[in-house]
Design an enzyme around this catalytic site. Structure first.
Site, PDB file in Angstrom:
ATOM      1  N   ASP A  67       0.729  -1.122   0.596  1.00 20.10           N
ATOM      2  CA  ASP A  67      -0.456  -0.144   0.400  1.00 20.10           C
ATOM      3  C   ASP A  67       0.672   1.167  -0.054  1.00 20.10           C
ATOM      4  O   ASP A  67       2.360   1.202   0.697  1.00 20.10           O
ATOM      5  CB  ASP A  67      -0.772   0.378   0.738  1.00 20.10           C
ATOM      6  CG  ASP A  67      -0.069  -0.652   2.638  1.00 20.10           C
ATOM      7  OD1 ASP A  67       1.043  -0.469   2.880  1.00 20.10           O
ATOM      8  OD2 ASP A  67      -0.791  -0.705   3.569  1.00 20.10           O
ATOM      9  N   ASP A 136      -7.180  -2.337  14.498  1.00 15.92           N
ATOM     10  CA  ASP A 136      -8.679  -2.442  14.304  1.00 15.92           C
ATOM     11  C   ASP A 136      -8.830  -3.678  13.638  1.00 15.92           C
ATOM     12  O   ASP A 136      -9.599  -4.376  12.169  1.00 15.92           O
ATOM     13  CB  ASP A 136      -9.230  -1.314  12.924  1.00 15.92           C
ATOM     14  CG  ASP A 136      -8.624  -1.605  11.931  1.00 15.92           C
ATOM     15  OD1 ASP A 136      -7.587  -2.091  11.468  1.00 15.92           O
ATOM     16  OD2 ASP A 136      -8.756   0.090  11.045  1.00 15.92           O
ATOM     17  N   HIS A 138      -7.452  -4.918  10.386  1.00 17.73           N
ATOM     18  CA  HIS A 138      -7.206  -4.732   9.204  1.00 17.73           C
ATOM     19  C   HIS A 138      -5.674  -5.260   8.437  1.00 17.73           C
ATOM     20  O   HIS A 138      -4.188  -5.410   9.006  1.00 17.73           O
ATOM     21  CB  HIS A 138      -7.068  -2.962   8.474  1.00 17.73           C
ATOM     22  CG  HIS A 138      -5.573  -2.556   9.153  1.00 17.73           C
ATOM     23  ND1 HIS A 138      -5.676  -0.751   9.380  1.00 17.73           N
ATOM     24  CD2 HIS A 138      -4.617  -2.584   9.133  1.00 17.73           C
ATOM     25  CE1 HIS A 138      -4.474  -0.582   9.467  1.00 17.73           C
ATOM     26  NE2 HIS A 138      -4.125  -1.089   9.628  1.00 17.73           N
ATOM     27  N   GLU A 143      -9.988  -1.972   5.563  1.00 18.25           N
ATOM     28  CA  GLU A 143     -10.373  -1.765   7.086  1.00 18.25           C
ATOM     29  C   GLU A 143     -11.728  -2.653   6.746  1.00 18.25           C
ATOM     30  O   GLU A 143     -12.322  -3.345   6.055  1.00 18.25           O
ATOM     31  CB  GLU A 143     -10.388  -0.246   6.804  1.00 18.25           C
ATOM     32  CG  GLU A 143      -9.373   0.999   6.964  1.00 18.25           C
ATOM     33  CD  GLU A 143      -8.813   1.008   8.038  1.00 18.25           C
ATOM     34  OE1 GLU A 143      -8.793   0.246   8.636  1.00 18.25           O
ATOM     35  OE2 GLU A 143      -7.713   1.738   7.942  1.00 18.25           O
TER      36      GLU A 143
HETATM   37  C1  F6R Z   1       1.048  -1.305   6.024  1.00 21.28           C
HETATM   38  C2  F6R Z   1       0.258  -1.411   6.590  1.00 21.28           C
HETATM   39  C3  F6R Z   1      -0.132  -1.619   7.350  1.00 21.28           C
HETATM   40  C4  F6R Z   1       0.499  -2.384   8.738  1.00 21.28           C
HETATM   41  C5  F6R Z   1      -0.433  -2.222  10.230  1.00 21.28           C
HETATM   42  C6  F6R Z   1       0.487  -1.724  11.689  1.00 21.28           C
HETATM   43  O1  F6R Z   1       1.913  -1.728   4.610  1.00 21.28           O
HETATM   44  O2  F6R Z   1      -0.059  -2.761   5.379  1.00 21.28           O
HETATM   45  O3  F6R Z   1      -1.764  -2.963   7.597  1.00 21.28           O
HETATM   46  O4  F6R Z   1       0.582  -3.881   8.691  1.00 21.28           O
HETATM   47  O5  F6R Z   1      -1.475  -1.040   9.579  1.00 21.28           O
HETATM   48  O6  F6R Z   1       1.140  -0.660  11.192  1.00 21.28           O
HETATM   49  P1  F6R Z   1       2.495  -0.942  12.620  1.00 21.28           P
HETATM   50  O7  F6R Z   1       2.992  -2.108  11.586  1.00 21.28           O
HETATM   51  O8  F6R Z   1       2.761   0.275  11.978  1.00 21.28           O
HETATM   52  O9  F6R Z   1       1.657  -0.958  13.855  1.00 21.28           O
END
Ligand code: F6R
Length: 260
Positions: A67, A136, A138, A143
């Site tokens: 992403d 959450d 995801h 989401e």
């Molecule tokens: C990032 C991504 C997100 C993160 C998630 C956790 O490329 O796809 O799904 O893996 O938001 O983020 P952190 O590791 O910063 O807690």
């Protein structure tokens, strides 16, 4: 789904890196799916160490990132382009032209998303996808409420994700509201999935993903439908798992387990 719980973040990161190294040693031209955020930093550090000290070779590897924020240029310090370059790509020997990251600055998002999906396919599909999990539940930026068959597309971030990610920006208002993300369906097509989670703030999401029902309200729960997915956790992210004793029991008996 295999659940591997390590005491510390460092041990968790090393165990996940071993899995990536195992793939690259058997398939040097593997296609890797990459994640950003704080979770995979230790894994990337360990892969860089293996590259420097043990010759782990990335010269034939291709990567696709999950992403990117919409509206941030690649040289913006909070863009995922910048993150990947600084934390991983500039430290290994991957050819520049083998790196794919969604564009947060295209004039036609729909066309870009179709091209990104097609490019993954042309490269033979993703062999191993690295994933983090949001508080959450995801995966990538799928989401709650996302379709479990979704493809790469533009997505509005949830308020909880914006609040979680505000720590990387000067203020919460600077966090982009939109992102371009691989879909859950795209992710499920990877041949192997590695999801990493550490810290107490991931304990609820982890338990919901691993032991809860498969639901678009916790998109990481879709990993339950994948034939080869491994969840690497540190002790605190594993804090709400009901089957914790069983996962530890499996780990304890792993050395004597029948070889596949
Ligand atoms: C990032 C991504 C997100 C993160 C998630 C956790 O490329 O796809 O799904 O893996 O938001 O983020 P952190 O590791 O910063 O807690």
């Amino acid at each position: 789904m295999e659940v591997i719980i390590k005491k510390t973040y460092e041990e968790m990161s090393k165990a996940a890196a071993q899995e990536v190294a195992r793939l690259l040693n058997t398939k040097p031209n593997a296609v890797l799916g990459m994640a950003t955020g704080s979770t995979p930093l230790g894994l990337y550090q360990e892969l860089v160490r293996l590259h420097r000290n043990e010759g782990l070779d990335f010269s034939q590897v291709t990567t696709f990132n999950l992403d990117e924020y919409v509206g941030l240029l690649p040289d913006h310090p909070q863009s995922y382009h910048y993150f990947m370059h600084e934390n991983f790509f500039k430290h290994i020997n991957i050819p520049k032209q083998n790196i794919y990251i969604p564009s947060g600055n295209t004039s036609n998002y729909q066309a870009f998303c179709s091209w990104y999906e097609a490019r993954i396919e042309e490269c033979g599909g993703i062999d191993l996808q690295i994933l983090g999990i949001g508080s959450d539940g995801h995966v990538a930026f799928n989401e709650p409420g996302s379709s479990l068959t979704s493809r790469t597309r533009l997505k509005t971030l949830a308020k909880q994700t914006i609040d979680d990610n505000a720590r990387f920006f000067d203020k919460a208002e600077d966090v982009p509201i939109y992102a371009i993300t691989m879909g859950v369906g795209t992710i499920l097509e990877a041949r192997q999935l590695l999801l990493l989670a550490n810290g107490e703030n991931k304990a609820w999401a982890t338990a919901a993903a691993v032991e809860g029902p498969v639901t678009g309200m916790v998109t990481a729960s879709a990993l339950q439908m994948h034939p080869l997915s491994t969840v690497f956790l540190d002790d605190s992210a594993a804090g709400q798992l009901k089957m914790r004793e069983y996962y530890d029991w499996i780990e304890e008996h792993r050395p004597g387990a029948p070889q596949l």
